[in-house]
Structure formats: C-alpha cells, structure tokens
Scaffold this motif. Structure first.
Motif, PDB file in Angstrom:
ATOM      1  N   ALA A  25       0.832  -1.206   0.000  1.00  0.00           N
ATOM      2  CA  ALA A  25       0.000   0.000   0.000  1.00  0.00           C
ATOM      3  C   ALA A  25       0.868   1.259   0.000  1.00  0.00           C
ATOM      4  O   ALA A  25       0.556   2.241  -0.685  1.00  0.00           O
ATOM      5  CB  ALA A  25      -0.937  -0.006   1.205  1.00  0.00           C
ATOM      6  N   VAL A  29       0.757   4.297  -2.829  1.00  0.00           N
ATOM      7  CA  VAL A  29       0.631   5.725  -2.515  1.00  0.00           C
ATOM      8  C   VAL A  29       1.751   6.519  -3.196  1.00  0.00           C
ATOM      9  O   VAL A  29       1.512   7.574  -3.800  1.00  0.00           O
ATOM     10  CB  VAL A  29       0.669   5.935  -0.985  1.00  0.00           C
ATOM     11  CG1 VAL A  29       0.896   7.395  -0.635  1.00  0.00           C
ATOM     12  CG2 VAL A  29      -0.627   5.409  -0.355  1.00  0.00           C
ATOM     13  N   PHE A 132      -1.388   4.092  10.777  1.00  0.00           N
ATOM     14  CA  PHE A 132      -0.562   3.713   9.628  1.00  0.00           C
ATOM     15  C   PHE A 132      -0.021   4.969   8.938  1.00  0.00           C
ATOM     16  O   PHE A 132      -0.382   5.286   7.817  1.00  0.00           O
ATOM     17  CB  PHE A 132      -1.387   2.856   8.670  1.00  0.00           C
ATOM     18  CG  PHE A 132      -0.597   2.156   7.585  1.00  0.00           C
ATOM     19  CD1 PHE A 132       0.795   2.159   7.549  1.00  0.00           C
ATOM     20  CD2 PHE A 132      -1.246   1.454   6.574  1.00  0.00           C
ATOM     21  CE1 PHE A 132       1.500   1.518   6.553  1.00  0.00           C
ATOM     22  CE2 PHE A 132      -0.547   0.797   5.563  1.00  0.00           C
ATOM     23  CZ  PHE A 132       0.823   0.838   5.554  1.00  0.00           C
ATOM     24  N   ARG A 135       1.821   4.677   5.451  1.00  0.00           N
ATOM     25  CA  ARG A 135       1.028   4.887   4.227  1.00  0.00           C
ATOM     26  C   ARG A 135       0.553   6.330   4.085  1.00  0.00           C
ATOM     27  O   ARG A 135       0.535   6.878   2.967  1.00  0.00           O
ATOM     28  CB  ARG A 135      -0.188   3.950   4.275  1.00  0.00           C
ATOM     29  CG  ARG A 135      -1.128   4.045   3.100  1.00  0.00           C
ATOM     30  CD  ARG A 135      -2.438   3.291   3.385  1.00  0.00           C
ATOM     31  NE  ARG A 135      -3.202   3.968   4.423  1.00  0.00           N
ATOM     32  CZ  ARG A 135      -4.248   3.436   5.073  1.00  0.00           C
ATOM     33  NH1 ARG A 135      -4.646   2.201   4.796  1.00  0.00           N
ATOM     34  NH2 ARG A 135      -4.884   4.126   6.001  1.00  0.00           N
TER      35      ARG A 135
END
Lengths: 271, 271, 271
Positions: A25, A29, A132, A135
């Motif tokens: 992920a 991004v 998180f 991310r």
C-alpha cells in the motif's frame, strides 16, 4: 544542507513483515504521486518495534546507494502519538522516518545533517489514519520529495531530533574490550559492535595483540579472514562486511549452537 | 466499462511464498512481453489456497495505486480444472485472476464493473502447463493488457463471475454486534470485520454507545485511538488503517497471548 | 559467444534471506553504477550454502526472462577463498556467479556457452571485503555488464569452470525408474528429478506403461493432470510446471504428511 537532487529511487526498511499489504500500500501511494519511482526493499523483517535493529540495518545499507536516494524507514511504535515525522538530509542521502531514534546511526556517521519536521498536511494523504502513518504521511512525503519539493517546504527545521543510545564497544582495564552482539544474521552469524578500530586502539593502548574471545560459555581463539577458513564445528571470529567482529561456525547457525541472542555480552580478553 | 488506459504498473498478490521461483518466473514472462513493466509485491504470503485471505488483502491495497494499475491475483486451487481466468475492469483498476471469488471484495466495492473471460489463446504462453496458469495464462494476459490490448480482445464479457461470501458483521438483538476475526497481521494484531459504520448503525438503532467486547475468553473495555495509548499487557480495541475494529496488546502478539486465530467470533455487547 | 546485448533487467537468486540488508546493499551498488536497472527477485530463500538448490531454482526460472537478462546468483560458501567469480554467456542470457557449480543446470541445458573469469579489479567495488563478494564483486560486475562492457573485458575466458553432479533419474533393471526428491515447494509438493522423457524412455525400452510409485512408506498409484483432480488425503503424482514428476496431496503439505524431505529416493516400479 544537502544540495544533491533527490533520485527516483526509494528504499524501504520496515517491521511490516511480508504477509500483509502494508508495504504494498505504501508503494501504491508513492506511485500515485510519482509514477517514475523505483523501490528497493532493504528489509521488512526488522524485529517488531525494534528501533536499534532498524538503526543498525539502515546504517549497513544506506551508503551503497546512489547520491540522492531517499531512504524510508518505518519502524514506528509511537504511530498516532505526538512523536514527530522527520525528513533528514544527511550527506548525500535523504531519510524519511519517525522521530524516534531510528536514524541515530546515520546521524552519528554523517557530518552534514539538516532535519526538518514533516508537518505540512498538504503533503499527507487526504485522510490520515491514527495507526498507519507509513502509508498516510511517510510514503507521500517521500514521493513528494522525489518530485523536487524542497525539504524546507515540509516543515520547520529542527535540531532536537531524537537520538537513541547505540551501544559502543569499550576498552576496559585490565586489558579487555567489552562489547555486545547487535545482530544475528540469516546464517546464524553473530555480529558484535566491536570494530577493527577498537582492536587497533587496544594494540596502541596496551601494546598487546593476542586475545581470547569470551561469548557466553564459549572461548574463541581462532581469528580468520573468511568463512571457508573456519574448521568444522569450531566457533571462529572474523571481521564481517560491515566492519564488525562476528562469531561464526562453518556452514552452521552459530547462534543456535552456542545459544546466543542479540544483547549478549562479548569480551576480548588480552593475554 | 473502464476507459482508463492501463498503467505499466502490475501488483502481485499470490500464495506462492518466497522460497520458490514461481513469482520470479511470472515477472520474467511479463517482462518478455512488455519490458517497461514495473512490479509491486502486495504479498506472496497469502495462506495457501485461501480465497478469503486473498480477497481481503486485495481489498486493503488496490485503491492506493495509480489509476490504470493492473492487479494480478493468483491464489488458484482450481488451476488446470474448468475454472475460468478473468480480466475485470473495476472503477479505475484492472484485475487479472482466476474466476474463483478472490475478487469478491472488489466487486462489492466498485460500481463500475465489467468482467471478461480470458480465453484467447494467442495471449497465453505458447505451452500452457496444467499446474501453473500464473506463469502461463495470468501473467501473459496482464502483460498484454499493459501494452494496450483491449479487454474485450481477451474473450467474451461475462456476468456470472463467481462471488464468495465474505462474512459481514451483523446487528443482532438484544443489542449485540456480532462479527469475526478476518486477519491476524504480522504484529499479532487481530483484525475483525466490524466497521466504524456498524458502530454508527448500532448507536442509531439502539441509542447506545457503551459496549464491552467479547473475544474468546477476553472481555475488552478499552477503546483507544492508536497503539501507543494501550496500557501494558491489556487487550485494547481500536479502528485500524483499513477501517476495521482490531484487538491489540501494546508491542505484543495479542493473537498468541489470547490464543485467537482467524475465524474466531467477536461480539460487541451493548450495555 | 552470445551477441545479445545485455538488458537492464537483473534477477537475483541468493541464500541471503529477507531479514538482513544484504540483498538491498547489492541493489544499491548496482544502481550506483547503472541507475536504469530494474531488479526481479527469483528468491533469497535458497537453503543456506545449498548449491544444488540454487542450481535447480536458477534452471526453473532463467528461460522465462527477456533475452539479454542478467541473472545474478550468489550462493557462495567459498567467499573470500580462491574460488573464482565468473561471467557466463549462455544462449540468450548472462549469468554472474561464483565458480562453484551453481550454474551447472544452465551449462547442461545451453549449447552456446562462453565463460569468463571476473578478475579485472576496476569493475569491483573500491574496497573488497573477504566475506561479501555479492556486494563487492558480483553486483558491480553485473551492473557494469549491463552498461555494455564486453564480457571479455572482465577477465580471461576459461573452460575449466566447475560443474556439480545434479542427480539424474535412471532406468534400472528390473523395470524401475529410480530418482529422488530435489525440491519441496511452499505448498509442500515434492518435486522429483523424474521427467516425462524418462517415462517415454521406459515405455520404449520395456514396452510397459503401468507403474506404482514408491516414496518412503507410501505407494502411489494415482497419476493425475492437475491438483484439483486429487482425491482428498490421497497422495497423487503429476507432472509439474517444470516438467518433473511431483507428489502432492490436495490442499495439504504432502511432505509433512508423508514425512519426506529433499534427497529421499523415489521409484517408479513397472508392473
């Protein structure tokens, strides 16, 4: 402050493991912001929450990359709390990490260091979770930096960034170098924090060159140059590829055979 | 049908693990067709044959990638049998997978879905094995798609693609939200299928906000925002980065301490 | 000698594991020499020091890559000793490896083979350690090769490169094909060195087609085409994606259930 333009290369060092979507992920991004980026995994197997392990691993790898490489380190037990996110320009490299000491080894190595808080929310993901930031904050900051955004645009420069104690080996009387195991690698080789420079200092200080190594219950007297020189089943010492003394057994997991783990004291006792 | 042109980015989600050549061979096949491709591993550690795990993991990652990204999912217990291979255009993304339900979470999320069977053998590897369609069918299809081949060229459009039941949390009388653990991550955090929306619905339906969480033998009363807020050794709940309620213990593997694995029931009992 | 120009694609096959910085440092070194390079991991999970495992894994993957791909294999128990480093041009591919036999399967497959010693120190890292030639010699050689340096520039051509015995299945009297397990994959499938060609030879030689398979204490009579055809809990045999006979149990780890590991003898006893 570093004037090297950022490269389109981003390295990743995390404790996310390989079984979840977390690292993937983050890459998504980053590619959404800069589709030209290329990634190199240093490792995603840092021991969970282990800042010291992350600091040593980062130190072992960062200088082998092209100038301008952006090193992204996400070992972040304090995610969501008040701990800051930082962008550090250190010599020829950029580092993006939580301000929790994971960059301590780099800060000790590099003379030319400027550190900026990452606080400008326009470089964050639109929605920031509390769990998180890899991310939602670190990855987008790294990607925006790679597009040429100035480090100072991310937030104010700071000098009170956090440092953690990375244990150094010490010369102690009477005639002992005292260190500890800082890493066990995949082969079971045990890497200490004793450097070749420590041996040189001891020679100069005590006029001695001969020593035995004490590690747990083992006494080690063989100092070799490369693994294949080791005699079968006998623990040996050598200076490894990062310049540290390591204890090995030929084609076996020395750590398991000797029952040693990270943190164990190691002593070079001069004769 | 999606009109976004495919990107040169392909993500991989498989149950192939890291010790075999399987994922590498797939990348080789794709680069032979389109040398410009770049790959991002989501994970190769999906539990062997576990379509539900693959569906959740795909869902957690896919939307963070640039529009046009091709997501390749190969968890394929039916390889070689009659199960179809499919190419799905879902919103801004492309998916290549076996028609066994691994895309169910994506199909539930996205409104704009067109699915094509991959049957045109000229887009297959020249020799197709009966046991590795990842290499022989899915990888070449993904690579050809990235070169601009129209989705409809791979085979006929279908609407009877397979869906699997992904368990949803439910509001049950008297005043209980009933869900289950759907994932245990690398940190031992246990992720449930209970969403923030479920909590909002309960509040509206029952006019209540206070609950205790029952998971195995544990009763959990602490709802926190981020990991560092947890008190040592006490199980806590928080909403994680994918929007699901998760149960954690500060810097410890909660799953091991509580003896919980995927599938375990979890209940929010309103007071 | 191969005239295919080298691609900017480098594959990595090592026994370095995923928890250390070793593979990452190699990529850094290569990007410092050629920033355009792209990497594909075949695996970093070769069994430590296992040249046979590395030889089979390399063989299973290399031919699926574009012509000109540079395959870098670092399984190197003799690092630092007198063993040579080699650059091999084999058919459409380049290989960089220690001269310890890891390329034996490739040398057996390819007709057009030229091998050069890598001895020209100007293509080494400036400081060469005695324990990590992956970073200091093999990686820089691969990167320099990718920039168009002629293979002959790295050192003199040699013909006495090392070969290791990769066990071949044999037809034995009375009417038995005798082989062994050469790999257990992530799914617990046990891959033997018996090929479809061996079965064809037996048919021709003995005029027989019916056999039972003996592996440890198991007698296997089901020969199927793909995994989903297997009956629950019954060991079956099929020809896998690399052309070898493998023994599987449907959605279970056959190796654990049958208690078999690499090296175990397997026999096809013709009736």
């Amino acid at each position: 402050m570093s004037l090297i333009p950022p490269a389109s290369i981003i390295t990743l060092t995390t404790d996310f493991g390989a079984s979840d979507h977390y690292a993937g992920a983050m890459c998504g991004v980053m590619l959404s912001i800069n589709p030209q980026l290329r990634f190199v995994d240093i490792t995603h197997q840092i021991n969970s929450y282990d800042l010291t392990d992350a600091a040593y691993t980062t130190d072992a790898a960062y200088r082998y990359f092209p100038a301008g490489t952006i090193h992204l380190i996400v070992v972040d037990p304090g995610v969501g709390s008040g701990r800051r996110a930082i962008l550090a320009c250190c010599g020829n490299y950029y580092f993006i990490a939580p301000d929790n000491g994971v960059l301590s080894a780099v800060f000790m190595q590099e003379e030319d260091v400027s550190v900026f808080e990452i606080s400008e929310t326009k470089y964050f993901l639109q929605q920031v979770s509390a769990t998180f930031h890899g991310r939602d904050i670190f990855a987008p900051a790294a990607a925006w930096l790679s597009t040429g955004i100035e480090p100072a645009s991310f937030g104010k420069q700071i000098t009170d960034y956090k440092l953690i104690d990375l244990p150094q080996a010490q010369l102690k009387e009477p005639d002992i170098i005292s260190g500890q195991i800082i890493k066990v690698d995949k082969f079971g080789n045990m890497i200490s924090n004793i450097t070749y420079q420590d041996i040189e200092s001891a020679k100069k200080k005590w006029g001695k060159q001969k020593f035995i190594i004490e590690l747990g219950e083992a006494k080690i007297t063989n100092l070799i140059q490369y693994y294949a020189q080791a005699k079968d089943k006998q623990p040996c010492a050598l200076f490894g590829s990062s310049g540290y003394l390591e204890i090995v057994i030929k084609q076996q997991r020395a750590c398991d055979i000797l029952g040693i783990s990270v943190g164990q004291h190691i002593r070079l006792i001069y004769l």
